[in-house]
Design an enzyme around this catalytic site. Structure first.
Site, short mmCIF file in Angstrom:
data_model
loop_
_atom_site.label_atom_id
_atom_site.label_comp_id
_atom_site.label_asym_id
_atom_site.label_seq_id
_atom_site.Cartn_x
_atom_site.Cartn_y
_atom_site.Cartn_z
N ASP A 261 0.70 -1.07 -0.09
CA ASP A 261 0.14 0.07 0.01
C ASP A 261 0.88 1.21 -0.22
O ASP A 261 1.82 1.24 0.77
CB ASP A 261 -0.80 0.19 1.27
CG ASP A 261 -1.94 -1.00 1.21
OD1 ASP A 261 -1.99 -1.66 0.19
OD2 ASP A 261 -2.68 -1.23 2.18
N ASP B 130 -15.36 -3.14 -1.29
CA ASP B 130 -14.79 -3.09 0.09
C ASP B 130 -15.78 -2.66 1.17
O ASP B 130 -16.33 -1.78 0.75
CB ASP B 130 -13.78 -1.71 0.19
CG ASP B 130 -12.66 -1.83 -0.77
OD1 ASP B 130 -12.18 -3.10 -0.77
OD2 ASP B 130 -12.02 -0.82 -1.25
#
Length: 246
Positions: A8, A129
C-alpha cells in the site's frame, strides 16, 4: 489459490493502515521497489498494489513508486487506487500493470468497468470494500447504500477477471479473514473472488484450503507479512502441497 502480498502506497512509501484510516498508517518500507523485490525473492508470484493517496484523490498519486516496482520485478502486478476512467486504465496497462482494480467507479460508473473489461479481457478486476455489508468508496471515506453482492452481480457477464472483497472492519487488524462473508459472495456469483482484510496467520492459509473455500481464487496478505506473523515459505509450501494433492 494465489497468495497476493500487498504493498500500500502513501507518499511514495510502503505503509499499512488500520481499517482504512490514513491517520493510522504504519510505514514499513521507504522503498516500495525494494519491498517488491523482497516479496519476489520469497517466492510470491503475484503482487497486489494500492495507491492509497490515489484512492482519495481520484487519480494516480504514486505513479513513480508503481513504475519503480514494475521495473524491479517480473511477477505480475495488480493495481488499485484512483482508477476512475478508461484513460487511466489504459495508461497503467500500457506501463506493464497486469490487472487494474476499479473500486469507487465500479459503484458510481459501472459502464466504465464493463467497457474496460470488454476492451481488456482478463485484465480488469473490481474492488469491493464492505463496511457492515455496504460498499465503501472514495478510499473508504464514504459508505454507499449498496451491498457487495448487488455490485458484483452487475458485472456477471462483463468479463471481469476477479472481485476483490475486503472486510474493512478487519483490515490491518490481524483478526483473520472474514471467510463467511467472502464465501457467501463467491457462492452467489461466477466471477472469481479474492479475500482481503484481516489476514493474520498460517491458520488463514489452512482455512483457505478447506473444501468450503474452493471457489475462492486467492487472498491478499499485508500486515501479517510485515509483522513476521506469517512465514512466507511455510505458507507457500502449504499451498503448493495442497495443489499437488488435488
Amino acid at each position: 489459490m494465489i497468495l497476493f502480498p500487498a504493498i500500500d502506497l502513501k507518499n511514495g512509501q510502503c505503509v499499512r493502515l488500520e481499517q482504512g484510516d490514513m491517520a493510522r498508517a504504519t510505514v514499513f518500507n521507504l522503498d516500495p521497489a525494494a519491498q517488491a523485490r523482497a516479496f519476489a525473492a520469497q517466492g510470491f508470484e503475484y503482487l497486489h498494489v494500492v495507491d492509497l493517496d490515489g484512492a482519495f484523490a481520484g487519480k494516480p498519486m504514486n505513479a513513480q513508486a508503481v513504475e519503480a516496482m514494475l521495473k524491479a520485478v517480473t511477477m505480475p502486478v495488480q493495481l488499485g487506487g484512483g482508477i476512475r476512467d478508461l484513460r487511466t486504465v489504459e495508461a497503467w496497462l500500457d506501463k506493464g500493470v497486469a490487472r487494474v482494480i476499479i473500486g469507487t467507479a465500479a459503484v458510481r460508473d459501472p459502464e466504465l468497468v464493463k467497457g474496460a473489461a470488454k476492451k481488456y479481457p482478463g485484465r480488469v478486476a473490481v474492488g469491493l470494500d464492505a463496511r457492515d455489508g455496504k460498499v465503501a468508496v472514495q478510499g473508504w471515506a464514504e459508505t454507499s447504500e449498496v451491498t457487495a453482492l448487488e455490485i458484483a452481480q452487475r458485472f456477471e457477464d462483463a468479463g471481469v477477471a476477479a472481485i476483490i472483497f475486503t472486510d474493512i472492519a478487519r483490515d490491518g487488524l490481524l483478526k483473520g479473514l472474514n471467510l463467511e462473508a467472502t464465501i457467501a459472495l463467491a457462492d452467489r456469483i461466477s466471477i472469481p473472488v479474492i479475500a482481503s482484510g484481516g489476514f493474520a496467520s498460517i491458520d488463514d492459509v489452512k482455512a483457505l484450503l478447506e473444501p468450503r473455500a474452493k471457489k475462492l481464487a486467492g487472498a491478499i496478505v499485508g500486515r501479517a507479512l510485515y509483522d513476521g506473523r506469517l512465514d512466507p515459505a511455510a505458507a507457500l509450501q502449504l499451498i503448493r502441497s495442497a495443489g499437488a494433492a488435488a
